[in-house]
Design an enzyme around this catalytic site. Sequence first.
Site, PDB file in Angstrom:
ATOM      1  N   SER A  23      15.240  39.296   2.067  1.00 21.13           N
ATOM      2  CA  SER A  23      15.341  40.642   1.511  1.00 21.13           C
ATOM      3  C   SER A  23      15.997  41.546   2.556  1.00 21.13           C
ATOM      4  O   SER A  23      16.226  41.130   3.687  1.00 21.13           O
ATOM      5  CB  SER A  23      13.951  41.178   1.186  1.00 21.13           C
ATOM      6  OG  SER A  23      13.292  41.467   2.412  1.00 21.13           O
ATOM      7  N   LYS A  24      16.256  42.776   2.145  1.00 20.06           N
ATOM      8  CA  LYS A  24      16.887  43.730   3.059  1.00 20.06           C
ATOM      9  C   LYS A  24      16.072  43.892   4.333  1.00 20.06           C
ATOM     10  O   LYS A  24      16.589  43.986   5.431  1.00 20.06           O
ATOM     11  CB  LYS A  24      17.025  45.085   2.389  1.00 20.06           C
ATOM     12  CG  LYS A  24      18.415  45.301   1.873  1.00 20.06           C
ATOM     13  CD  LYS A  24      18.636  46.719   1.464  1.00 20.06           C
ATOM     14  CE  LYS A  24      19.983  46.788   0.767  1.00 20.06           C
ATOM     15  NZ  LYS A  24      20.246  48.013   0.121  1.00 20.06           N
ATOM     16  N   ARG A  25      14.758  43.925   4.130  1.00 21.08           N
ATOM     17  CA  ARG A  25      13.867  44.150   5.269  1.00 21.08           C
ATOM     18  C   ARG A  25      13.957  42.985   6.270  1.00 21.08           C
ATOM     19  O   ARG A  25      13.795  43.148   7.462  1.00 21.08           O
ATOM     20  CB  ARG A  25      12.437  44.324   4.775  1.00 21.08           C
ATOM     21  CG  ARG A  25      11.531  45.049   5.716  1.00 21.08           C
ATOM     22  CD  ARG A  25      10.356  45.604   4.949  1.00 21.08           C
ATOM     23  NE  ARG A  25       9.985  44.691   3.872  1.00 21.08           N
ATOM     24  CZ  ARG A  25       8.903  43.929   3.878  1.00 21.08           C
ATOM     25  NH1 ARG A  25       8.080  43.968   4.870  1.00 21.08           N
ATOM     26  NH2 ARG A  25       8.622  43.135   2.860  1.00 21.08           N
TER      27      ARG A  25
END
Length: 464
Positions: A238-240
């Site tokens: 994910s982006k995180r």
Amino acid sequence: MATTRFAPSPTGYLHIGGLRTALYSYLWARKTGGEFKLRIEDTDTQRNNEEAMKAIIEAFDWVGLNYDGIVEYQSKRLDIYKKYIQELLDSGKAYYCYMSREELDALRETQIANKETPRYDGRYRDFTGTPPEGVDPVIRIKAPKEGMINFEDGVKGSMSFKSTEVDDFVIARSNGMPTYNFVVAIDDALMEITDVIRGDDHLTNTPKQIVIYNALGFKIPKFNHVPMINNPQGKKLSKRDGAMDVMEYKRLGYLPEALLNFLVRLGWSNKDQEIFSMEEMLALFDPSNINKSASAYNEDKLKWLNSHYIKNVSNERLAKELEFFDCFLSGHDKKEMILDLCKERAQTLVELKSAIDNILEVPTSYEAKGVNKFVKEDTCAMLEEYIALLEVNKSSLHLACDFEEITKPFIETKQLKFPQLFQPIRIALTGGTQAPSVYDIISILGCDEAIKRLNKAIVSGFVQ
Ligand code: GLU
């Protein structure tokens, strides 16, 4: 000699998964003396392609990947696709299908109720009657009805799909727009791509694309489907976790060589080697060594690689990179020393800048915890004596070892423990206790500046 391509759909920025396939494609083309092409797959999107294109070029420039020839935009190639659709219609390899939305839905429901995989049933494949009125037809390809569609994947090995799994899929919508798998096959063939390297999320598209290649008599390229990058927990990145704009890595203080080194290893290996220069990547990369299973993103490894490159690139380069972070060292006469000292502990350029600022900027506050622990009743008197010692010897104090030479006897005579002297000095010079050797810091600042900061701390009583 391999001709490869990177074919992003314009999503607004380039993320690391994309950069990794671009890197693999780039390496394979350059290594074999072939070409690396760029194609923007923008038939399906309303997004601003110019912006997306700029973002991709910016990221390519930053990491140093360059492509050959012009950028192909699918949106500008519609006439080409239409010509091939017509050719397939004329040769009877494609046909108009007049099924309405309702009929398609009904077919689907029946198939699901019969526990069959929903697929087009070919009812217009050999249709010769009068077409129903009021239906804008789609165009479907005649896919083989039996046998297997086989190909040898460079990463996954022999792949076999039953022809029955590929139905007569749509190659042009009712508005005339060609569909994704059709245009990819046409473009790869016309751009003379010999080696397709892409994410394995496209694996099931490949048999469809092979149907198109065969229908038009095009030479089928070698396919290499690269497993995904997962997060450390084995889930989709994910982006995180790091699936962000490649340029964000620049803003976070990563060197492009560290990111490329990280990406080349994320899914490919050469024995247990971890550090790869671009020359080594070019010498060693081969898609056949791409890992068969998904790889896990590991931020610690990226940081470790980054600190390796921070330590090993030239100081001149570091000084240049630091300008992006508003840290300007080029005019500083102690530039080499500052960088030699600070780069040892920095994992990112942001940390490097902060270590440099910590020394070069006059502290605006003193860390209370350190002050409480190390600044005692007699500390200021001791520092005043130390200042006097600096003053007297000023003209011969330049290098770290010069300071060491006068400080050691001072410590011995006064029977001090090192932290008793050094921690208050560190606090006075940098505001905190986490800083490199005091001798190095004084030598960088010069005697006068060091004395000034010591006096300031004494006058303020280490409070600010
Ligand atoms: N445009 C596709 C994507 O961005 C890539 C297609 C391909 O490489 O064949 O996922």
